[in-house]
Design an enzyme around this catalytic site. Structure first.
Site, PDB file in Angstrom:
ATOM      1  N   PHE A  11       0.830  -1.419  -0.051  1.00 34.40           N
ATOM      2  CA  PHE A  11       0.061  -0.075  -0.009  1.00 34.40           C
ATOM      3  C   PHE A  11       0.661   1.309  -0.064  1.00 34.40           C
ATOM      4  N   ASP A  61      12.977 -11.539  -1.064  1.00 34.91           N
ATOM      5  CA  ASP A  61      12.841 -11.346   0.445  1.00 34.91           C
ATOM      6  C   ASP A  61      13.830 -10.458   0.966  1.00 34.91           C
ATOM      7  N   ILE A  62      13.350  -9.643   1.644  1.00 33.23           N
ATOM      8  CA  ILE A  62      14.588  -8.736   2.222  1.00 33.23           C
ATOM      9  C   ILE A  62      15.507  -9.524   3.058  1.00 33.23           C
ATOM     10  N   ALA A  84       7.267  -5.278   5.321  1.00 29.69           N
ATOM     11  CA  ALA A  84       6.822  -5.631   6.590  1.00 29.69           C
ATOM     12  C   ALA A  84       5.585  -6.433   6.514  1.00 29.69           C
ATOM     13  N   GLU A  85       5.421  -7.505   7.501  1.00 30.69           N
ATOM     14  CA  GLU A  85       3.930  -7.911   7.938  1.00 30.69           C
ATOM     15  C   GLU A  85       3.344  -6.827   8.623  1.00 30.69           C
ATOM     16  N   THR A 126       6.337   2.941  12.982  1.00 34.56           N
ATOM     17  CA  THR A 126       4.932   3.007  13.374  1.00 34.56           C
ATOM     18  C   THR A 126       4.725   3.740  14.694  1.00 34.56           C
ATOM     19  N   ASP A 127       3.651   4.342  14.835  1.00 34.23           N
ATOM     20  CA  ASP A 127       3.179   4.838  16.271  1.00 34.23           C
ATOM     21  C   ASP A 127       2.883   3.769  17.229  1.00 34.23           C
ATOM     22  N   GLU A 128       2.567   2.565  16.706  1.00 34.75           N
ATOM     23  CA  GLU A 128       2.260   1.316  17.516  1.00 34.75           C
ATOM     24  C   GLU A 128       3.421   0.913  18.420  1.00 34.75           C
ATOM     25  N   TYR A 152       2.909  -7.341  16.311  1.00 33.90           N
ATOM     26  CA  TYR A 152       3.438  -6.397  15.220  1.00 33.90           C
ATOM     27  C   TYR A 152       4.054  -5.426  15.884  1.00 33.90           C
ATOM     28  N   ALA A 154       5.823  -5.092  18.709  1.00 36.08           N
ATOM     29  CA  ALA A 154       6.883  -5.442  19.283  1.00 36.08           C
ATOM     30  C   ALA A 154       7.699  -5.756  18.245  1.00 36.08           C
ATOM     31  N   LYS A 156       8.169  -4.463  15.157  1.00 37.55           N
ATOM     32  CA  LYS A 156       8.460  -3.130  14.683  1.00 37.55           C
ATOM     33  C   LYS A 156       9.403  -2.337  15.711  1.00 37.55           C
ATOM     34  N   ASN A 181      -1.926   5.662  11.574  1.00 34.16           N
ATOM     35  CA  ASN A 181      -2.864   4.942  10.800  1.00 34.16           C
ATOM     36  C   ASN A 181      -3.032   5.838   9.350  1.00 34.16           C
ATOM     37  N   LEU A 192      -9.042  -1.350   8.499  1.00 34.10           N
ATOM     38  CA  LEU A 192     -10.591  -0.966   8.783  1.00 34.10           C
ATOM     39  C   LEU A 192     -11.163  -0.188   7.801  1.00 34.10           C
TER      40      LEU A 192
HETATM   41  P1  NAD Z   1       1.341  -3.588   3.138  1.00 36.52           P
HETATM   42  O1  NAD Z   1       1.047  -4.813   4.076  1.00 36.52           O
HETATM   43  O2  NAD Z   1       0.350  -3.109   2.354  1.00 36.52           O
HETATM   44  O3  NAD Z   1       2.804  -3.918   2.312  1.00 36.52           O
HETATM   45  C1  NAD Z   1       3.874  -4.790   2.691  1.00 36.52           C
HETATM   46  C2  NAD Z   1       4.664  -5.047   1.486  1.00 36.52           C
HETATM   47  O4  NAD Z   1       5.853  -5.604   1.958  1.00 36.52           O
HETATM   48  C3  NAD Z   1       3.864  -6.202   0.523  1.00 36.52           C
HETATM   49  O5  NAD Z   1       4.039  -5.762  -0.675  1.00 36.52           O
HETATM   50  C4  NAD Z   1       4.670  -7.299   0.849  1.00 36.52           C
HETATM   51  O6  NAD Z   1       4.702  -8.145  -0.127  1.00 36.52           O
HETATM   52  C5  NAD Z   1       6.056  -6.961   1.096  1.00 36.52           C
HETATM   53  N1  NAD Z   1       6.897  -7.750   2.210  1.00 36.52           N
HETATM   54  C6  NAD Z   1       6.375  -8.268   3.236  1.00 36.52           C
HETATM   55  N2  NAD Z   1       7.376  -9.428   3.627  1.00 36.52           N
HETATM   56  C7  NAD Z   1       8.370  -8.915   2.954  1.00 36.52           C
HETATM   57  C8  NAD Z   1       9.641  -9.661   2.892  1.00 36.52           C
HETATM   58  N3  NAD Z   1      10.088 -10.405   3.774  1.00 36.52           N
HETATM   59  N4  NAD Z   1      10.580  -9.145   1.804  1.00 36.52           N
HETATM   60  C9  NAD Z   1      10.193  -8.273   0.917  1.00 36.52           C
HETATM   61  N5  NAD Z   1       8.866  -7.790   0.825  1.00 36.52           N
HETATM   62  C10 NAD Z   1       8.004  -7.820   1.706  1.00 36.52           C
HETATM   63  O7  NAD Z   1       2.015  -2.551   4.346  1.00 36.52           O
HETATM   64  P2  NAD Z   1       1.615  -1.016   4.235  1.00 36.52           P
HETATM   65  O8  NAD Z   1       0.687  -0.867   5.099  1.00 36.52           O
HETATM   66  O9  NAD Z   1       2.198  -0.428   3.086  1.00 36.52           O
HETATM   67  O10 NAD Z   1       2.902  -0.526   5.348  1.00 36.52           O
HETATM   68  C11 NAD Z   1       4.496  -0.389   4.870  1.00 36.52           C
HETATM   69  C12 NAD Z   1       5.209   0.084   5.987  1.00 36.52           C
HETATM   70  O11 NAD Z   1       4.622   1.225   6.662  1.00 36.52           O
HETATM   71  C13 NAD Z   1       5.391  -0.954   6.927  1.00 36.52           C
HETATM   72  O12 NAD Z   1       6.862  -0.978   7.492  1.00 36.52           O
HETATM   73  C14 NAD Z   1       4.447  -0.536   8.071  1.00 36.52           C
HETATM   74  O13 NAD Z   1       5.010  -1.301   9.455  1.00 36.52           O
HETATM   75  C15 NAD Z   1       4.412   0.722   7.966  1.00 36.52           C
HETATM   76  N6  NAD Z   1       3.671   1.615   8.409  1.00 36.52           N
HETATM   77  C16 NAD Z   1       2.274   1.334   8.185  1.00 36.52           C
HETATM   78  C17 NAD Z   1       1.126   2.155   8.539  1.00 36.52           C
HETATM   79  C18 NAD Z   1      -0.181   1.859   7.843  1.00 36.52           C
HETATM   80  O14 NAD Z   1      -1.214   2.542   8.527  1.00 36.52           O
HETATM   81  N7  NAD Z   1      -0.673   1.081   7.010  1.00 36.52           N
HETATM   82  C19 NAD Z   1       1.310   3.224   9.407  1.00 36.52           C
HETATM   83  C20 NAD Z   1       2.553   3.489   9.977  1.00 36.52           C
HETATM   84  C21 NAD Z   1       3.637   2.649   9.413  1.00 36.52           C
HETATM   85  O1  DAU Z   2      -1.043   2.977  13.921  1.00 33.62           O
HETATM   86  C1  DAU Z   2      -0.252   2.524  12.497  1.00 33.62           C
HETATM   87  C2  DAU Z   2      -0.570   1.160  12.330  1.00 33.62           C
HETATM   88  O2  DAU Z   2      -1.996   1.151  11.800  1.00 33.62           O
HETATM   89  C3  DAU Z   2       0.307   0.458  11.173  1.00 33.62           C
HETATM   90  O3  DAU Z   2       1.517   0.278  11.799  1.00 33.62           O
HETATM   91  C4  DAU Z   2      -0.238  -1.025  10.973  1.00 33.62           C
HETATM   92  O4  DAU Z   2       0.514  -1.491   9.988  1.00 33.62           O
HETATM   93  C5  DAU Z   2      -1.861  -0.827  10.538  1.00 33.62           C
HETATM   94  O5  DAU Z   2      -2.401  -2.085  10.272  1.00 33.62           O
HETATM   95  C6  DAU Z   2      -2.641  -0.045  11.456  1.00 33.62           C
HETATM   96  O6  DAU Z   2      -2.865  -0.854  12.727  1.00 33.62           O
HETATM   97  P1  DAU Z   2      -4.293  -0.653  13.448  1.00 33.62           P
HETATM   98  O7  DAU Z   2      -4.492  -2.096  14.255  1.00 33.62           O
HETATM   99  O8  DAU Z   2      -4.288   0.631  14.038  1.00 33.62           O
HETATM  100  O9  DAU Z   2      -5.326  -0.858  12.045  1.00 33.62           O
HETATM  101  P2  DAU Z   2      -6.576  -1.733  11.727  1.00 33.62           P
HETATM  102  O10 DAU Z   2      -6.939  -1.194  10.441  1.00 33.62           O
HETATM  103  O11 DAU Z   2      -6.134  -3.176  11.719  1.00 33.62           O
HETATM  104  O12 DAU Z   2      -7.740  -1.246  12.796  1.00 33.62           O
HETATM  105  C7  DAU Z   2      -7.935   0.252  13.277  1.00 33.62           C
HETATM  106  C8  DAU Z   2      -8.708   0.208  14.325  1.00 33.62           C
HETATM  107  O13 DAU Z   2      -9.941  -0.489  13.769  1.00 33.62           O
HETATM  108  C9  DAU Z   2      -8.103  -0.658  15.414  1.00 33.62           C
HETATM  109  O14 DAU Z   2      -8.503   0.008  16.668  1.00 33.62           O
HETATM  110  C10 DAU Z   2      -8.652  -2.134  15.188  1.00 33.62           C
HETATM  111  C11 DAU Z   2     -10.167  -1.540  14.837  1.00 33.62           C
HETATM  112  N1  DAU Z   2     -10.873  -2.761  13.827  1.00 33.62           N
HETATM  113  C12 DAU Z   2     -10.259  -3.147  12.894  1.00 33.62           C
HETATM  114  C13 DAU Z   2     -10.639  -4.051  11.892  1.00 33.62           C
HETATM  115  C14 DAU Z   2      -9.724  -4.857  10.884  1.00 33.62           C
HETATM  116  C15 DAU Z   2     -12.287  -3.027  14.110  1.00 33.62           C
HETATM  117  O15 DAU Z   2     -13.118  -2.550  14.944  1.00 33.62           O
HETATM  118  N2  DAU Z   2     -12.956  -3.881  13.095  1.00 33.62           N
HETATM  119  C16 DAU Z   2     -11.910  -4.475  12.019  1.00 33.62           C
HETATM  120  O16 DAU Z   2     -12.546  -5.308  11.388  1.00 33.62           O
END
Ligand code: NAD
Ligand code: DAU
Length: 347
Positions: A11, A61-62, A84-85, A126-128, A152, A154, A156, A181, A192
């Site tokens: 994403f 893979d990284i 990342a996962e 991430t803020d987590e 997750y 932990a 990060k 987020n 979400l």
């Molecule tokens: P995402 O899950 O959409 O994408 C992760 C990508 O990483 C995928 O394309 C996957 O194929 C790849 N990947 C996973 N494991 C891999 C490996 N071992 N080697 C190579 N590629 C691999 O994630 P995202 O939401 O785009 O998040 C990207 C980064 O931003 C992450 O590090 C996440 O922790 C961080 N982040 C995300 C959010 C959020 O709200 N989504 C917020 C803050 C930080």
């Molecule tokens: O804060 C940054 C993080 O935001 C990133 O580091 C993570 O990669 C990303 O997945 C996201 O984590 P959250 O756990 O905050 O996101 P998620 O979309 O899973 O959930 C957002 C909030 O909504 C959380 O409080 C859980 C709640 N939720 C989530 C889902 C999937 C629901 O209530 N129902 C749902 O079905």
């Protein structure tokens, strides 16, 4: 600049590549991604068309030892590590996959950058990692102690500590961003907001964990990408930069707002069991990146959410492609974590 982006088929990474190619047409971008379930099957082709000769892709893979050779062959100046996962619920089902990629994979990249030398390394976090706030607590600064609650978070936090230790020990040019987020187009419909939109468009139940009164701090993905680029261009080695639009909302409020934009009934809302160790509130203080580097967000939550909802309405083929059972069966057979235990509502 010759940039290596890891996780660029996901994403935020794919948005970042698009942003970077547009912003710096003279640059070259190499995308390294092993294509887990979270990489939409159309993304690699989309980016290849966009980037033309300025873009290359490695399915890797990284954690693979071949990373070092790729850094050398592509004469890489900088790495941005998104790979990342990322889904908290999956980390509860299978923490090991998170340790493997988020900690060991990041360590492999840090080491490869050290072996090659003279590489700026931005690690996307991430803020987590700061853990949960109570209502009324001040927002987290970069000095707030790490206190992660999910596997997750932990994993990060572990990667962040390795990145900082590597910078201090070997004087490598390493920086960390921690963001809130994200939401926007091309987000996998397990998170979400895309889940709410997709379920609502199909008149399916919208699952709300617990009482729905958890708070998340929302940022439009493009603002996050500009923040990472700002840190890449102007940040100081060894520093951590929070990125936030300061848009904290109760989950239930943002869900109702989204349903309203879709003209769907709130009767779709279905309260379900809570996530274990569910963080109550996230909130980041972005003063450092604002004052030291001059970044600020451009999108209000209302503008960003409207653009996001419109995109999911207009691009139903995109999310429907990854919501069918065959897609998950393929990844179940080939990848960890196993997805069979996830609830129907999330598929
Ligand atoms: P995402 O899950 O959409 O994408 C992760 C990508 O990483 C995928 O394309 C996957 O194929 C790849 N990947 C996973 N494991 C891999 C490996 N071992 N080697 C190579 N590629 C691999 O994630 P995202 O939401 O785009 O998040 C990207 C980064 O931003 C992450 O590090 C996440 O922790 C961080 N982040 C995300 C959010 C959020 O709200 N989504 C917020 C803050 C930080
Ligand atoms: O804060 C940054 C993080 O935001 C990133 O580091 C993570 O990669 C990303 O997945 C996201 O984590 P959250 O756990 O905050 O996101 P998620 O979309 O899973 O959930 C957002 C909030 O909504 C959380 O409080 C859980 C709640 N939720 C989530 C889902 C999937 C629901 O209530 N129902 C749902 O079905």
């Amino acid at each position: 600049m010759r940039l290596l982006v890891t996780g660029g088929a996901g994403f935020i990474g794919s948005h970042f590549i698009e942003y970077f190619l547009n912003q710096y047409p003279q640059s070259e971008v190499t995308n390294l991604d092993c294509l887990t379930y979270a990489a939409h099957p159309d993304t690699v082709d989309r980016l290849a068309q966009l980037g033309g000769k300025k873009y290359s892709f490695y399915k890797l893979d990284i954690g693979d030892s071949a990373v070092t050779q790729i850094l050398k062959d592509r004469k890489i100046d900088a790495v941005v590590n998104f790979a990342a996962e990322t889904h908290v619920d999956r980390s509860i089902l299978d923490p090991q996959a998170f340790v493997k990629t988020n900690i060991l994979g990041t360590q492999n990249l840090l080491q490869a950058a050290r072996t090659v030398g003279k590489i700026r390394f931005v690690h996307v976090s991430t803020d987590e990692v700061y853990g949960s706030l109570e209502p009324g607590d001040p927002t987290c600064t970069e000095a707030t102690p790490l206190d992660p609650n999910s596997p997750y978070a932990a994993s990060k936090a572990g990667a962040d500590l390795l990145a900082l230790a590597t910078q201090r020990t070997y004087q490598q040019d390493i920086l960390i961003t921690r963001c809130t987020n994200n939401y926007g187009p091309y987000q996998f419909p397990e998170k979400l907001l895309p889940l709410v939109i997709a379920n609502a468009l199909e008149d399916k139940a919208v699952p709300v964990y617990g009482d729905g009164k958890q708070v998340r701090d929302w940022i439009y993905v493009e603002d996050h990408c500009r923040g990472i680029d700002t840190v890449l261009q102007k940040g100081k080695a060894g520093e951590v930069y929070n990125i936030s639009s300061s848009a904290e909302r109760l989950n239930i409020d943002i869900i109702k707002k989204t349903l309203g934009m879709l003209a769907k009934s709130e009767s779709l809302i279905t309260y379900v069991g809570d996530r274990p160790a569910h963080d109550r509130r996230y909130g980041l203080n972005p003063e450092k990146i604002r004052t030291e580097l001059g970044w600020q967000p451009r999108y209000s939550l209302e503008e960003g959410l409207k653009a996001t909802v419109d995109w999911y309405v207009k691009n139903q083929d995109w999310w429907k492609k990854v919501r069918n059972k065959d897609y998950f069966k393929y990844y179940q057979a080939n990848y960890q974590p196993k997805v069979s235990d996830l609830s129907e509502a999330q598929l």
